[in-house]
Write a protein that holds these residues in place. Sequence first.
Motif, PDB file in Angstrom:
ATOM      1  N   GLY A  58       9.815  19.865  53.556  1.00  0.00           N
ATOM      2  CA  GLY A  58      11.014  21.119  53.295  1.00  0.00           C
ATOM      3  C   GLY A  58      10.439  22.415  53.130  1.00  0.00           C
ATOM      4  N   ALA A  59       9.293  22.615  52.802  1.00  0.00           N
ATOM      5  CA  ALA A  59       8.617  24.153  52.739  1.00  0.00           C
ATOM      6  C   ALA A  59       7.979  24.263  54.238  1.00  0.00           C
ATOM      7  N   ALA A  60       7.414  23.350  54.827  1.00  0.00           N
ATOM      8  CA  ALA A  60       6.834  23.576  56.178  1.00  0.00           C
ATOM      9  C   ALA A  60       8.080  23.858  57.084  1.00  0.00           C
ATOM     10  N   GLY A  61       9.265  23.221  57.076  1.00  0.00           N
ATOM     11  CA  GLY A  61      10.365  23.308  57.750  1.00  0.00           C
ATOM     12  C   GLY A  61      10.897  24.891  57.892  1.00  0.00           C
ATOM     13  N   LEU A  62      11.017  25.289  56.517  1.00  0.00           N
ATOM     14  CA  LEU A  62      11.738  26.723  56.546  1.00  0.00           C
ATOM     15  C   LEU A  62      10.668  27.612  57.160  1.00  0.00           C
ATOM     16  N   LEU A  63       9.561  27.687  56.755  1.00  0.00           N
ATOM     17  CA  LEU A  63       8.485  28.530  57.479  1.00  0.00           C
ATOM     18  C   LEU A  63       8.484  28.373  59.003  1.00  0.00           C
ATOM     19  N   VAL A  64       8.477  27.232  59.572  1.00  0.00           N
ATOM     20  CA  VAL A  64       8.661  27.036  61.039  1.00  0.00           C
ATOM     21  C   VAL A  64      10.000  27.638  61.585  1.00  0.00           C
ATOM     22  N   CYS A  65      11.051  27.556  60.562  1.00  0.00           N
ATOM     23  CA  CYS A  65      12.353  28.054  61.066  1.00  0.00           C
ATOM     24  C   CYS A  65      12.070  29.760  61.091  1.00  0.00           C
ATOM     25  N   LEU A  66      11.804  30.154  60.117  1.00  0.00           N
ATOM     26  CA  LEU A  66      11.639  31.765  60.125  1.00  0.00           C
ATOM     27  C   LEU A  66      10.596  32.180  61.337  1.00  0.00           C
ATOM     28  N   MET A  67       9.622  31.381  61.412  1.00  0.00           N
ATOM     29  CA  MET A  67       8.682  31.760  62.558  1.00  0.00           C
ATOM     30  C   MET A  67       9.307  31.675  63.974  1.00  0.00           C
ATOM     31  N   ARG A  68      10.272  30.862  63.954  1.00  0.00           N
ATOM     32  CA  ARG A  68      10.955  30.537  65.480  1.00  0.00           C
ATOM     33  C   ARG A  68      12.284  31.516  65.392  1.00  0.00           C
ATOM     34  N   LEU A  69      12.835  32.137  64.395  1.00  0.00           N
ATOM     35  CA  LEU A  69      13.731  32.930  64.549  1.00  0.00           C
ATOM     36  C   LEU A  69      13.216  34.444  64.479  1.00  0.00           C
TER      37      LEU A  69
END
Length: 225
Positions: free
Chosen positions: A39-50
Amino acid sequence: MDLITTFFNWDILVRSFPMLMRGVGNTILLGVASIVFGGAAGLLVCLMRLYGPKPVRYVAIAYVDFLRAMPILVLLILIYYALPFVGIRFSSFTAATLALSLVLSAFTAEVCRAGIENVPKGQFEAASALGIGFWTTMRTVILPQALRVIIPPLTSNCVSIFKDTALASVVAMPDLLKQATDAQALMANPTPLIGAAALYLVFLLPLVRLVSFLEERGKRQMTAR
């Protein structure tokens, strides 16, 4: 041997129960660890993508697409059996946690992206006009609104990860399925597998009902708007 004696042998179930409960503890620990890290890694990847620079966005997109397409079992086998050939070795628990977390992070990133993009852009503009920084805006304004949209699919993904913990038996981690198969071999009877199935239902059915409740509540909230 009749059906009851073969698959629902009470004496064998009682004898195998301690082994199964040890497996339940390991399964829950594996599931929780995978959800937290994924979950933590997914949120980080999401912010990187956006919001990351263009090269970072491309890397994030490739990461998400690759892991969403990769079967968890294949990834687990690569981590546990292939990496030692290049000098990287993990325990069975670490390998299973890493594989499940990586896949969950990819799906979490997509869910979070959809939730954040659902928030009107005017929220960012208003916060910027008030001099509020990006991270403060994200933490106090955007994410609380996005959570209303993303909690049901996130919960559904967590249930799926708990079910996928059964794959950890492939790398000899003593999860519930591995303990059940060991008990089956030890007692020459498949009853422990039926017991394992029942234990999976005991802790997964409430989570499935929770997903349904959250989805219905989300629909009501959307209709109220």
